[in-house]
Design a protein around this motif. Structure first.
Motif, PDB file in Angstrom:
ATOM      1  N   GLY A   6     -13.837   5.999  -5.254  1.00 45.57           N
ATOM      2  CA  GLY A   6     -12.459   5.609  -5.570  1.00 45.57           C
ATOM      3  C   GLY A   6     -11.949   6.364  -6.788  1.00 45.57           C
ATOM      4  O   GLY A   6     -11.038   5.910  -7.479  1.00 45.57           O
ATOM      5  N   GLY A  12     -10.932   4.699 -11.412  1.00 42.74           N
ATOM      6  CA  GLY A  12     -11.976   5.675 -11.077  1.00 42.74           C
ATOM      7  C   GLY A  12     -11.604   7.072 -11.533  1.00 42.74           C
ATOM      8  O   GLY A  12     -12.453   7.815 -12.050  1.00 42.74           O
ATOM      9  N   ALA A  29     -15.548  10.329  -4.816  1.00 52.61           N
ATOM     10  CA  ALA A  29     -15.416  10.013  -3.388  1.00 52.61           C
ATOM     11  C   ALA A  29     -14.167   9.176  -3.130  1.00 52.61           C
ATOM     12  O   ALA A  29     -13.781   8.355  -3.958  1.00 52.61           O
ATOM     13  CB  ALA A  29     -16.654   9.243  -2.916  1.00 52.61           C
ATOM     14  N   SER A  55     -16.684   2.050   3.618  1.00 56.15           N
ATOM     15  CA  SER A  55     -16.897   0.781   4.310  1.00 56.15           C
ATOM     16  C   SER A  55     -17.615   0.994   5.644  1.00 56.15           C
ATOM     17  O   SER A  55     -17.850   0.043   6.374  1.00 56.15           O
ATOM     18  CB  SER A  55     -15.569   0.043   4.523  1.00 56.15           C
ATOM     19  N   ALA A  78     -14.256   2.126  -5.534  1.00 57.84           N
ATOM     20  CA  ALA A  78     -13.631   1.969  -4.211  1.00 57.84           C
ATOM     21  C   ALA A  78     -13.485   0.484  -3.914  1.00 57.84           C
ATOM     22  O   ALA A  78     -14.416  -0.299  -4.103  1.00 57.84           O
ATOM     23  CB  ALA A  78     -14.490   2.645  -3.142  1.00 57.84           C
ATOM     24  N   GLY A  80     -10.183  -2.768  -2.990  1.00 61.44           N
ATOM     25  CA  GLY A  80      -8.773  -3.102  -3.053  1.00 61.44           C
ATOM     26  C   GLY A  80      -8.486  -4.364  -2.270  1.00 61.44           C
ATOM     27  O   GLY A  80      -9.395  -5.002  -1.737  1.00 61.44           O
ATOM     28  N   PHE A 130     -17.250  -2.991  -9.415  1.00 58.66           N
ATOM     29  CA  PHE A 130     -16.005  -3.602  -9.887  1.00 58.66           C
ATOM     30  C   PHE A 130     -15.695  -4.902  -9.172  1.00 58.66           C
ATOM     31  O   PHE A 130     -15.524  -4.944  -7.960  1.00 58.66           O
ATOM     32  CB  PHE A 130     -14.827  -2.616  -9.794  1.00 58.66           C
ATOM     33  N   GLY A 131     -15.668  -5.970  -9.975  1.00 54.76           N
ATOM     34  CA  GLY A 131     -15.186  -7.265  -9.522  1.00 54.76           C
ATOM     35  C   GLY A 131     -13.724  -7.375  -9.906  1.00 54.76           C
ATOM     36  O   GLY A 131     -12.996  -6.386  -9.960  1.00 54.76           O
ATOM     37  N   TYR A 142      -9.262 -11.642  -1.321  1.00 46.82           N
ATOM     38  CA  TYR A 142      -9.669 -10.643  -2.320  1.00 46.82           C
ATOM     39  C   TYR A 142     -10.512 -11.289  -3.422  1.00 46.82           C
ATOM     40  O   TYR A 142     -11.561 -10.743  -3.799  1.00 46.82           O
ATOM     41  CB  TYR A 142      -8.415  -9.982  -2.902  1.00 46.82           C
ATOM     42  N   PRO A 172     -12.022  -6.547 -14.186  1.00 49.89           N
ATOM     43  CA  PRO A 172     -10.791  -6.371 -14.957  1.00 49.89           C
ATOM     44  C   PRO A 172      -9.745  -7.432 -14.608  1.00 49.89           C
ATOM     45  O   PRO A 172      -9.728  -7.997 -13.519  1.00 49.89           O
ATOM     46  CB  PRO A 172     -10.272  -4.989 -14.512  1.00 49.89           C
ATOM     47  N   GLU A 179      -3.109   2.538  -8.112  1.00 48.52           N
ATOM     48  CA  GLU A 179      -2.435   2.362  -6.815  1.00 48.52           C
ATOM     49  C   GLU A 179      -2.719   0.976  -6.233  1.00 48.52           C
ATOM     50  O   GLU A 179      -2.336   0.680  -5.102  1.00 48.52           O
ATOM     51  CB  GLU A 179      -2.886   3.446  -5.838  1.00 48.52           C
TER      52      GLU A 179
HETATM   53  N1  LIG Z   1      -5.678  -2.465 -10.942  1.00 50.90           N
HETATM   54  C1  LIG Z   1      -6.012  -3.708 -11.176  1.00 50.90           C
HETATM   55  O1  LIG Z   1      -5.195  -4.508 -11.702  1.00 50.90           O
HETATM   56  C2  LIG Z   1      -7.402  -4.202 -10.842  1.00 50.90           C
HETATM   57  C3  LIG Z   1      -7.788  -5.455 -11.351  1.00 50.90           C
HETATM   58  C4  LIG Z   1      -9.063  -5.938 -11.057  1.00 50.90           C
HETATM   59  C5  LIG Z   1      -9.946  -5.181 -10.292  1.00 50.90           C
HETATM   60  N2  LIG Z   1      -9.538  -3.967  -9.801  1.00 50.90           N
HETATM   61  C6  LIG Z   1     -10.530  -3.214  -9.011  1.00 50.90           C
HETATM   62  O2  LIG Z   1     -10.766  -1.976  -9.652  1.00 50.90           O
HETATM   63  C7  LIG Z   1     -11.228  -1.020  -8.693  1.00 50.90           C
HETATM   64  C8  LIG Z   1     -10.423   0.264  -8.864  1.00 50.90           C
HETATM   65  O3  LIG Z   1      -9.079   0.025  -8.421  1.00 50.90           O
HETATM   66  P1  LIG Z   1      -7.788   0.633  -9.118  1.00 50.90           P
HETATM   67  O4  LIG Z   1      -7.133  -0.440  -9.863  1.00 50.90           O
HETATM   68  O5  LIG Z   1      -8.121   1.893  -9.817  1.00 50.90           O
HETATM   69  O6  LIG Z   1      -6.869   0.882  -7.825  1.00 50.90           O
HETATM   70  P2  LIG Z   1      -6.645   2.158  -6.926  1.00 50.90           P
HETATM   71  O7  LIG Z   1      -5.875   3.177  -7.687  1.00 50.90           O
HETATM   72  O8  LIG Z   1      -6.068   1.645  -5.653  1.00 50.90           O
HETATM   73  O9  LIG Z   1      -8.122   2.735  -6.667  1.00 50.90           O
HETATM   74  C9  LIG Z   1      -8.939   2.360  -5.575  1.00 50.90           C
HETATM   75  C10 LIG Z   1      -9.550   3.634  -5.020  1.00 50.90           C
HETATM   76  O10 LIG Z   1     -10.530   3.307  -4.052  1.00 50.90           O
HETATM   77  C11 LIG Z   1     -10.424   4.224  -2.959  1.00 50.90           C
HETATM   78  N3  LIG Z   1     -10.950   3.522  -1.792  1.00 50.90           N
HETATM   79  C12 LIG Z   1     -10.510   2.331  -1.302  1.00 50.90           C
HETATM   80  N4  LIG Z   1     -11.227   1.988  -0.226  1.00 50.90           N
HETATM   81  C13 LIG Z   1     -12.149   2.972  -0.037  1.00 50.90           C
HETATM   82  C14 LIG Z   1     -13.168   3.183   0.926  1.00 50.90           C
HETATM   83  N5  LIG Z   1     -13.382   2.334   1.939  1.00 50.90           N
HETATM   84  N6  LIG Z   1     -13.930   4.302   0.822  1.00 50.90           N
HETATM   85  C15 LIG Z   1     -13.714   5.186  -0.180  1.00 50.90           C
HETATM   86  N7  LIG Z   1     -12.762   5.040  -1.112  1.00 50.90           N
HETATM   87  C16 LIG Z   1     -11.986   3.940  -1.036  1.00 50.90           C
HETATM   88  C17 LIG Z   1      -8.934   4.562  -2.889  1.00 50.90           C
HETATM   89  O11 LIG Z   1      -8.686   5.861  -2.371  1.00 50.90           O
HETATM   90  P3  LIG Z   1      -8.439   6.105  -0.802  1.00 50.90           P
HETATM   91  O12 LIG Z   1      -7.398   5.118  -0.365  1.00 50.90           O
HETATM   92  O13 LIG Z   1      -7.991   7.523  -0.739  1.00 50.90           O
HETATM   93  O14 LIG Z   1      -9.757   5.889  -0.157  1.00 50.90           O
HETATM   94  C18 LIG Z   1      -8.536   4.543  -4.369  1.00 50.90           C
HETATM   95  O15 LIG Z   1      -8.673   5.837  -4.937  1.00 50.90           O
HETATM   96  C19 LIG Z   1     -11.050  -1.674  -7.324  1.00 50.90           C
HETATM   97  O16 LIG Z   1     -12.290  -2.167  -6.886  1.00 50.90           O
HETATM   98  C20 LIG Z   1     -10.097  -2.834  -7.601  1.00 50.90           C
HETATM   99  O17 LIG Z   1     -10.258  -3.877  -6.686  1.00 50.90           O
HETATM  100  C21 LIG Z   1      -8.303  -3.471 -10.064  1.00 50.90           C
END
Ligand SMILES: NC(=O)c1ccc[n+]([C@@H]2O[C@H](COP(=O)([O-])OP(=O)(O)OC[C@H]3O[C@@H](n4cnc5c(N)ncnc54)[C@H](OP(=O)(O)O)[C@@H]3O)[C@@H](O)[C@H]2O)c1
Length: 238
Positions: A6, A12, A29, A55, A78, A80, A130-131, A142, A172, A179
């Motif tokens: 991700g 990431g 990745a 996945s 990775a 979401g 990541f939780g 989720y 977090p 995204e």
């Molecule tokens: N932003 C927040 O407020 C927040 C809060 C708590 C936890 N988190 C967690 O933090 C982590 C990072 O998220 P982020 O906030 O940086 O959001 P993000 O920008 O949406 O990053 C998630 C990344 O994971 C990749 N991804 C998703 N499913 C995948 C799969 N099956 N195989 C490979 N890559 C995959 C996506 O790229 P592709 O779609 O191109 O695969 C994307 O680059 C996630 O686990 C999210 O749940 C985020």
């Protein structure tokens, strides 16, 4: 080498760029080509990338096939919430699909990435999963999926500990400039989330980099099996 899943966007991406700026060998990745090309381009090609859907077993095999040396750290970003921006599930079939998709995105992807890379992990390697603060609040499927990730990290820490491999989970709160919310975040909701922190600030991906790099480093050599909240005090845990 370090693997950041991700790593094309959001948290990431920030972790991958920081590790690369320290001279580390980084493999990122993700499923989409464009974000991967962006992160590679921003580093003049220094960060290597691999397209894979973690996945799925085939996606995890594709990731492992791109690894040509020992792995010192895996940062599994990775994941979401597939419900964001999508329609309400109006049939039992749609409900079942949403549950499975949410678990696959967060839990299955972590399990497959770890299993596929297991043979490459050095003694002393560190895994960061990541939780989310959502695990403490519910939030559809989720929150439950992220609770499962934290629990998985705990069990994995116990099973990999004898090999000298540490496993921790970062949970977090709201982190902007990702995204994750697929364009659905409003200024009003963001203000609400900011007001819910004790620091009165909104988190950004760079806020997550420091803790991630610490957990990857030997300075954290006695820390494993932990679920660490990083949320500006939105959910004090003790
Ligand atoms: N932003 C927040 O407020 C927040 C809060 C708590 C936890 N988190 C967690 O933090 C982590 C990072 O998220 P982020 O906030 O940086 O959001 P993000 O920008 O949406 O990053 C998630 C990344 O994971 C990749 N991804 C998703 N499913 C995948 C799969 N099956 N195989 C490979 N890559 C995959 C996506 O790229 P592709 O779609 O191109 O695969 C994307 O680059 C996630 O686990 C999210 O749940 C985020």
């Amino acid at each position: 080498m370090y693997i950041v899943t991700g790593g094309g966007t959001g948290i990431g991406r920030a972790v991958a760029l920081s590790l690369q700026s320290r001279g580390e060998d980084v493999l990122v990745a993700g499923r989409r080509r464009a974000p991967l090309d962006d992160v590679a381009g921003d580093t003049g090609g220094a960060v290597r990338t691999v397209r894979c859907d973690l996945s799925t077993p085939d996606g995890a095999r594709t990731l492992a096939a791109a690894v040509d040396t020992d792995v010192d750290g895996l940062v599994h970003c990775a994941g979401g919430n597939p419900a964001i921006g999508g329609p309400e599930a109006s049939t039992l079939e749609a409900e079942a699909d949403l549950v499975r998709e949410t678990l696959d995105s967060n839990v299955t992807s972590a399990a497959l990435a770890v299993s596929a890379l297991s043979g490459h992990l050095t003694a002393g390697a560190s895994i960061v999963l990541f939780g989310s603060i959502a695990a403490e609040h519910g939030v559809g499927y989720y929150g439950p999926a992220k609770a499962a990730v934290a629990s998985y990290a705990l069990g994995l820490a116990a099973s990999l500990g004898p090999r000298g491999v540490r496993v921790n989970c970062i949970s977090p709160g709201y982190i902007a400039e990702t995204e994750f919310f697929a364009g659905t975040m409003t200024p009003e909701r963001e203000a609400e989330l900011r007001a819910g922190t004790t620091l009165g600030r909104t988190g950004v991906p760079d806020d997550v980099v420091g803790l991630t790099e610490f957990l990857l480093s030997s300075r954290a050599q006695h820390i494993t099996g932990q679920n660490l909240h990083l949320d500006g005090g939105a959910h004090p845990t003790r």
